[in-house]
Structure formats: structure tokens, C-alpha cells
Design a protein around this motif. Structure first.
Motif, PDB file in Angstrom:
ATOM      1  N   ASP A   1      16.244   1.703   6.886  1.00  0.00           N
ATOM      2  CA  ASP A   1      15.978   1.483   8.273  1.00  0.00           C
ATOM      3  C   ASP A   1      15.501   2.946   8.762  1.00  0.00           C
ATOM      4  OD1 ASP A   1      18.429   2.682   7.361  1.00  0.00           O
ATOM      5  OD2 ASP A   1      19.009   2.867  10.078  1.00  0.00           O
ATOM      6  N   GLY A   2      15.512   4.088   8.113  1.00  0.00           N
ATOM      7  CA  GLY A   2      15.120   5.546   9.481  1.00  0.00           C
ATOM      8  C   GLY A   2      13.593   5.411   9.163  1.00  0.00           C
ATOM      9  N   PRO A   3      12.552   4.740   8.842  1.00  0.00           N
ATOM     10  CA  PRO A   3      10.926   4.947   8.652  1.00  0.00           C
ATOM     11  C   PRO A   3      11.416   4.083  10.036  1.00  0.00           C
ATOM     12  CG  PRO A   3      11.449   4.915   6.472  1.00  0.00           C
ATOM     13  CD  PRO A   3      12.522   4.583   6.716  1.00  0.00           C
ATOM     14  N   LEU A   4      11.772   2.962   9.871  1.00  0.00           N
ATOM     15  CA  LEU A   4      11.226   2.049  11.565  1.00  0.00           C
ATOM     16  C   LEU A   4      12.319   3.011  12.549  1.00  0.00           C
ATOM     17  CD1 LEU A   4      13.106  -1.376  10.891  1.00  0.00           C
ATOM     18  CD2 LEU A   4      10.962  -1.018  10.886  1.00  0.00           C
ATOM     19  N   LYS A   5      13.300   3.658  12.886  1.00  0.00           N
ATOM     20  CA  LYS A   5      14.375   4.496  13.506  1.00  0.00           C
ATOM     21  C   LYS A   5      13.106   5.804  13.629  1.00  0.00           C
ATOM     22  CE  LYS A   5      18.846   3.176  12.518  1.00  0.00           C
ATOM     23  NZ  LYS A   5      20.231   3.292  12.708  1.00  0.00           N
ATOM     24  N   VAL A   6      12.176   6.422  13.047  1.00  0.00           N
ATOM     25  CA  VAL A   6      12.222   7.529  12.999  1.00  0.00           C
ATOM     26  C   VAL A   6      10.165   7.649  13.902  1.00  0.00           C
ATOM     27  CG1 VAL A   6      12.684   8.824  11.321  1.00  0.00           C
ATOM     28  CG2 VAL A   6      10.782   7.678  11.265  1.00  0.00           C
ATOM     29  N   ALA A   7       9.505   5.875  13.268  1.00  0.00           N
ATOM     30  CA  ALA A   7       9.081   5.186  14.001  1.00  0.00           C
ATOM     31  C   ALA A   7       8.950   5.309  15.549  1.00  0.00           C
ATOM     32  CB  ALA A   7       7.897   4.700  12.948  1.00  0.00           C
ATOM     33  N   GLY A   8      10.193   4.960  15.572  1.00  0.00           N
ATOM     34  CA  GLY A   8      11.011   4.238  17.008  1.00  0.00           C
ATOM     35  C   GLY A   8      10.386   2.279  17.249  1.00  0.00           C
ATOM     36  N   ARG A   9      10.698   1.862  15.914  1.00  0.00           N
ATOM     37  CA  ARG A   9      10.116  -0.030  15.685  1.00  0.00           C
ATOM     38  C   ARG A   9      11.685  -0.009  15.432  1.00  0.00           C
ATOM     39  NH1 ARG A   9       7.646  -0.513  11.368  1.00  0.00           N
ATOM     40  NH2 ARG A   9       7.718   1.431  10.239  1.00  0.00           N
TER      41      ARG A   9
END
Length: 740
Positions: free
Chosen positions: A34-42
Motif C-alpha cells: 500500500d506504500g505507493p498508494l499512500k505516497v501518491a495520495g491515492r
């Protein structure tokens, strides 16, 4: 096609399927999926759902600590632009006979005020700003009542609580006689203040009604039980309530249960006939959610000249609102951490007109081990012993209170390996002996322990015709890595790469999970996923025409009897199975806990009293480590909590009203980057067959347990100043520091 498998932990699981897997995912330090979703604001958090026709709520709070509401004037608020309504009848609405309740609530809604900041109404407007401004115009007329705002002067009024997560009073042997006869005795009092969880994300809920059914998008740690609580509060049937909590920006216990904003939002949305979003301000989170109770802890230790404990007495007084029976179980680890045939551990509760107290990260151990592990350090000095050695010689062979075996216990090894990694043998045991210019340098240590728990949990795992897997449970990820860990377990057992697995969490329309709390999340929810995958493996073996033990699943292929076929070719239109894990007899027949050891170096400025934590090394044993990266992150986070408890964190209550006067992150001081050194964390290999089929144990709250005491003990070694009143702020240190 779906089947269900249930396992109750009445017998150990010596052989785990995780050891037979060939995908190589378990234990690896995989990045969070879930890291990429969080750092991208998604990643959509609770305050970020943009629903049609949305209205905004803002809570109105009482500005006294104890009173009776005599009237609420909403006229000025209702005249402001954009204001839709002011809902004040919070109790009457939910107890209306048409809703299945009683009609005993006063017409004013909330009548009795029990703490400063208690919610009495909600203003709803077209925008957040309009609702906030109008809330300031609501006038609450109050009749003041005498309040219970003093703690220290009323200790004799404390009573034995009726509830709680542990037995409030336990005893074995004759501790009073044993103390009187002991050659060496320690008798001292430690105090800890109220604390706030201070999660990054504030409490927020968006309520939407469709007929008589309610959907809430909110920030909750345990949706399955929160759904039950919300239904009860609203006088509804639980099957008419749905909670969606896909991402939670931290909770640390403050989001275990429902908070005022969700009930107010639900009532306002029902009355208006449109969705209502209510986001608590940071100050409201501090004022009106939950705190860790302050504590007064008296510890008495008795031993022979050889340091072997004969007596352990740990008596705690904590506080809560009158009528509430939850207490801070500060002595919970004292039950089993050290030997001593004569023991008394008590928890008493003092009614206060302060904010509600409840669970905060490591309830019990976090506050209790600040006292116990400081007491052990002081006792070691009294005995003329090394504090590591004192703990090792008092490492019991079985639970000294219950007389049952430990499931696993590697405390001594944690102490030895932690000491070696830190360089403990080079420590100067003489307080105040090491100085570098203005800086006094000291070393301290403490043991760590956290009881292991298993919570009933369900999960559904499906394999689609394309060979991809889907995991469904209303378990949450509060920043702990649940999405990733459940994908790792599924991938290992079904032979799939993590990117071929979809994990769906935080929706009560899916099977009820354990929730994130008590350090049981990964093991409990992971075990239910394990059982569902075990049932799927049996189906796949049948489709493959082989015995289960002959089947190998790897990289999306099924392998057996010299054949290798795509997994998708064996599932038809899809396969599905559910798994349920339940606690059983082993919870009572074995003392289950995780253990560790903390070692700390501090520097204390001899002129200003400033404390800097310079080095921190910790070693832990917590069963199978499912993901080394997320596990290490949890331990580091817990240690940071411990540093805060030792040095800075304190909710200050106004003695005139009980009000929390430092109710934001500007004045409630949590550790920041400059306060925290590089933290070195080591894990010992371990499997616990008595805990669950994963053979893992709780870890999320182990790091905080004892960490603050290691800091306090290091400060004493640096300065010779022994402080028993947390936090150890410089004003308490300065009077005892060297004058030159």
C-alpha cells in the motif's frame, strides 16, 4: 464453490504449512504494497470521501468540567450563512421509542457534563468552515456542579474495579511476611501522567443513510466490534450498519471504539436526509476521545543477598470517569516477568471528572514497566549487582503466578545478545562517572515483555479463473503492514507472487476480522487467511488428482506427480474458502508472551539539564517474524513511544476544571526526528506452536514495553539523579546535577 474451516487453539500446531511453502515470501523484508498508494495520495482516508450532496458537521463542546446542561441556544448559529441545522437532541433521538429504545432521555439531549470538552451538539452546514464558525455561536447554558479534579489528595478513595482486561487483584503466598523477613527490600512510588495517542490522522466519519441502512466511512481499528457499538448507540440492528475503514492514519488504541463524531454525524445525516462528514479538530481529538490514564504505582521488592526475589508487590491506582470500570492494568507484565513466590498485584480506580481513559498502545505494560523496570534497576544497585544479571537470575522456569509453563521464553537470550550488541560490558556502573565536556554520559537497560493474545477472526480467500487471488476480511491496516502480511501468507501458501494478490480490508460487508489492537492483528487475521488457504490447497489437490502432501504450489503453477500445470487450469470459474481462528485452551494452559531487552545511551547536559538519547539497541523474540521490515518498523515506533513517555509526553489537566490545557501537537510534546537516534533492532529466531498455526506472536506493542525505563535508567547512570515521576523533564533533573 466455497467451504469454511475453523480452528480452535486447543492443541498446538507443531507443523506449519508456512515451513513447507516454496514461494519464499515469509519473513522477507518486503515493501508495503500500500506504500505507493499512500505516497501518491491515492489511498483514501476517512476524511477524503467526496460524496454527492455532502454536508459538514462540527462538534459543540461543554466548556466546564462538571455541570448540568440547562439550555442550549442555537438561534445565532442558525442565522449564519450555510447553516443547515444544529442537532442537540443526541440522546433523545437515539432513545425514541420508535427506534426501539426508551424515552427516558432529557429533552435537552446531553444533560450531565462529566468532563471538559464533552460533546453536546453538532452544527451542520454546507461547508466545514461555516459549520465551525457557527459552532462558536452556540450558547450552552450550564449549572456548575462540584467536580472531582484532584488525584493525588484522593488516593484513599480509590476502589477495586469490576471490569477490565485483567483481574484487578491477584496474590500468592504471604508477601507482607516475606517483605518483613527479606534481607534486602525496595519500597518506592512511581507516577506516570495522562497521555494521548496523538495519531497523525484525526478522528473522522462520513455518514450516509439509504432508507434505514447506514454506511459510515470512518477511521476505526476494529470495524467488526465498532459496527456493534454503533448499532447499539443508534438503537439499530447490526445488519443495518456498514463500516468502511480501508486506510487508517494511526490509532494506537484511540480508534478501538467509536468516538463522539460518528454518532453525531449519523444522527445529523438521518435528520437532514443527506450525507454528513464530521472531522474532529486536533484539539477536539485531545479533548473528547480517550486518554491513557495517569498512574500512581507503589512497588515493593524483597530478595536475599544473592538477588533472588522472594517478593513482588505492585499496587496501582489509575483514574477514569465515575461509573466507568476500565482501569490501566499497569501490573499485567509483573504477573509473570520475574520469579518470586510471594506476590500481590492490585489495580484500583479513582473516579475523576477528567476525559475518559481507555486503551493506548500497550495498555498496562507501557505505564507499568516504566515503574517495574526502573525498580529493578534501583534494586540491582541496592544489591550491588549488574542489572542484567539481576534479571537473568530471576528468569522463572514457569509462570510464577499461574504455575503453568511458558509457550516460549527467550528473555535471558534477549538480555545476553542485546548486551553483546550494545557493548554493555564496557559500561561504567558508577553514576555520574563519565563526562565529555558539559555532557554527562550514561547507559541503561530494561527488559521488555508483552502478553500474546489471539482474537477470533474470519477471512475469505478466492482464486479467480485468471489464477489471481483475493483476500477479504474487515481487518484493518493502521500503518502496521496488514495488507502486505496477508498477501505474503496467501502467496506463500498458494504459490503466488504478491502482485497477483488483491487484499481488501476494512469493510464490514466482508468476514469479520480481529481488528488492529492488542498486538493480535497479524497473527489472528493471518491465521484465518492461513486456514482459508489450507482449505483451498485441499481443493486444488483434489482437482490435481493428488494427495495434499504431494502438492507444490509455486509461481502460479501446481506441481505434483511429475506434472506442472497453471493454477488457473484447476479452479474452473473460481474457488473460494473461508477460515476462522478462535482462541482455545492453550491460552490458559500456557503463558504466552513476547520478550525483549532494551539498551540505551543518553547524554545529559550538566548545565542545562537537556537530555539526548544517543544510542538505542533492542533485541526481541516474538515467534515467527512474518515480514522483517514491517516488524522492525513496529519495534522502532514502539521505542520512539517509550522515549516520549520517558522524556516529554504529559497531558496536563487544569486542577480547577480537569481541562486538558495542552491539547494539540504544539504543546503535547511527542518525540520528533531530532529526539530519536538510529535505533538498532535485532530479532531472535523463534516459533511458537502454542500461539497459532503461523507460530507468530504479538509484536506491535512489545517495542514500547520497558523502553522508557531504559532511558530513565540511563539518565540515572549519567547523573546520579533518580526521578520516579515521569516524564523526566529538565526541571526535575536540574536541582540534582553537578554544580561544576
Amino acid at each position: 464453490m466455497s467451504d469454511s474451516t475453523t480452528l480452535k487453539m486447543d492443541v498446538p500446531v507443531p507443523a506449519s504449512l508456512l515451513d513447507a511453502g516454496t514461494q519464499g515470501l515469509i519473513g522477507r523484508p518486503l515493501d508495503r504494497i500500500d506504500g505507493p498508494l499512500k505516497v501518491a495520495g491515492r489511498a483514501t482516508y476517512s476524511a477524503e470521501y467526496a460524496l454527492p450532496n455532502l454536508a459538514y458537521g462540527f462538534l459543540v463542546q461543554a466548556k466546564v468540567g462538571r455541570a448540568r446542561v440547562t439550555g442550549i441556544d442555537t438561534a445565532a448559529a442558525l442565522e449564519m450563512p450555510g447553516v443547515l441545522d444544529v442537532v442537540i437532541d443526541l440522546d433523545t433521538f437515539i432513545r425514541n421509542p420508535q427506534q426501539g429504545g426508551s424515552n427516558k432521555a432529557p429533552t435537552q439531549g446531553v444533560e450531565e457534563i462529566h468532563y471538559f470538552g464533552q460533546v453536546v451538539a453538532i452544527v451542520v452546514a454546507e461547508t466545514f468552515e461555516q459549520a465551525r464558525d457557527a459552532a462558536a455561536r452556540v450558547h450552552v447554558a450550564l449549572e456548575d456542579k462540584p467536580g472531582l479534579f484532584e488525584f493525588d489528595a484522593r488516593l484513599e478513595e480509590a476502589h477495586k474495579p469490576k471490569g477490565g482486561s485483567t483481574e484487578p487483584h491477584v496474590a500468592t503466598g504471604d508477601p507482607d511476611r516475606a517483605l518483613a523477613e527479606a534481607p534486602v527490600v525496595l519500597d518506592a512510588v512511581w507516577t506516570t501522567p495522562s497521555q494521548n495517542s496523538a495519531a497523525m490522522e484525526p478522528h473522522a466519519s462520513t455518514a450516509v443513510w439509504e432508507g434505514d441502512a447506514l454506511t459510515v466511512y470512518g477511521s476505526y481499528q476494529m470495524p467488526a466490534s465498532d459496527k456493534q457499538q454503533l448499532a447499539q448507540a443508534l438503537g439499530m440492528k447490526p445488519n443495518k450498519v456498514r463500516i468502511i475503514s480501508a486506510y487508517v492514519g494511526g490509532g494506537f488504541g484511540s480508534k478501538l471504539g467509536i468516538a463522539p463524531e460518528v454518532v453525531a454525524a449519523a444522527l445529523a445525516a438521518r435528520k437532514l436526509g443527506r450525507p454528513v462528514k464530521t472531522v474532529m479538530s486536533r484539539q477536539q481529538v485531545f479533548d473528547a476521545t480517550v486518554r491513557r490514564s495517569n498512574t500512581h504505582q507503589r512497588i515493593r521488592l524483597g530478595a536475599g543477598a544473592d538477588g533472588r526475589l522472594t517478593t513482588v508487590v505492585h499496587e496501582t491506582v489509575s483514574s477514569n470517569i465515575e461509573g466507568e470500570e476500565y482501569f490501566e492494568p499497569a501490573g499485567v507484565s509483573t504477573h509473570f516477568l520475574y520469579a518470586g513466590e510471594n506476590r500481590r498485584i492490585t489495580h484500583d480506580l479513582l473516579p475523576m471528572d477528567w476525559l475518559l481513559s481507555g486503551s493506548m498502545r500497550a495498555p498496562g505494560e507501557a505505564a507499568g514497566m516504566l515503574a517495574l523496570e526502573a525498580a529493578m534497576d534501583e534494586f540491582a544497585e541496592k544489591l550491588g549487582m549488574d542489572p542484567v544479571e539481576l534479571r537473568k537470575i530471576n528468569d522463572p522456569e514457569q509462570d510464577p503466578l499461574k504455575g503453568v509453563p511458558f509457550s516460549t521464553r527467550q528473555l535471558t537470550r534477549c538480555l545476553d545478545e542485546g548486551a553483546a550488541a550494545f557493548g554493555w560490558k564496557d559500561r561504567n556502573p558508577t553514576p555520574g562517572a563519565r563526562r565529555e565536556g558539559e555532557w554527562l554520559v550514561g547507559h541503561g537497560m530494561a527488559a521488555s515483555a508483552r502478553s500474546n493474545h489471539l482474537q477470533e477472526s474470519q477471512a475469505r480467500v478466492s482464486i479467480g479463473a485468471d489464477g489471481r487471488a483475493t483476500v477479504e476480511t474487515d481487518m484493518t491496516d493502521i500503518g502496521t503492514g496488514t495488507y502486505t502480511i496477508l498477501a505474503q501468507i496467501t502467496g506463500e501458501l498458494l504459490g503466488l507472487r504478491p502482485e497477483w494478490i488483491d487484499v481488501r480490508l476494512g469493510d464490514t460487508d466482508t468476514p469479520p476480522g480481529a481488528g488492529s489492537g492488542g498486538s493480535w492483528g497479524a497473527s489472528s487475521s493471518g491465521s484465518s487467511v492461513y486456514l482459508a488457504c489450507e482449505a483451498l490447497r485441499a481443493k486444488i489437490a483434489t482437482a490435481m488428482g493428488c494427495a495434499e502432501e504431494e502438492l507444490t504450489l509455486k509461481d502460479g503453477r501446481a506441481i505434483a506427480q511429475n506434472r506442472s500445470v497453471p493454477l488457473s487450469s484447476l479452479v474452473g470459474e473460481g474457488l473460494s474458502a473461508e477460515g476462522t481462528i478462535k482462541p482455545g485452551k492453550l491460552e490458559e494452559e500456557r503463558r504466552q508472551a513476547s520478550y525483549g531487552a532494551h539498551f540505551c545511551e543518553v547524554r545529559v547536559n550538566a548545565v542545562t539539564g537537556e537530555v539526548r538519547v544517543n544510542r538505542f539497541v533492542s533485541t526481541f523474540a516474538a515467534g515467527r517474524i512474518l515480514n522483517e521490515k514491517t516488524a522492525r518498523s513496529q519495534c522502532i515506533g514502539g521505542i520512539v513511544f517509550g522515549i516520549g513517555a520517558a522524556l516529554t509526553e504529559e497531558l496536563v489537566h487544569d486542577p480547577r476544571s480537569g481541562r486538558v490545557v495542552n491539547h494539540d501537537l504544539a504543546e503535547y510534546h511527542v518525540p520528533v526526528n531530532a529526539d530519536v537516534p538510529h535505533i538498532e533492532v535485532h530479532f531472535l529466531p523463534e516459533r511458537d506452536q502454542f500461539a497459532n498455526p503461523l507460530q507468530s506472536k504479538g509484536l506491535g506493542e512489545l517495542g514500547i514495553s520497558g523502553a522508557g525505563a531504559a532511558v530513565a535508567n540511563a539518565i540515572y547512570n549519567a547523573t546520579g539523579v533518580r526521578i520516579r515521576d515521569y516524564p523526566l523533564t529538565l526541571d526535575k533533573l536540574l536541582p540534582g546535577l553537578p554544580t561544576v
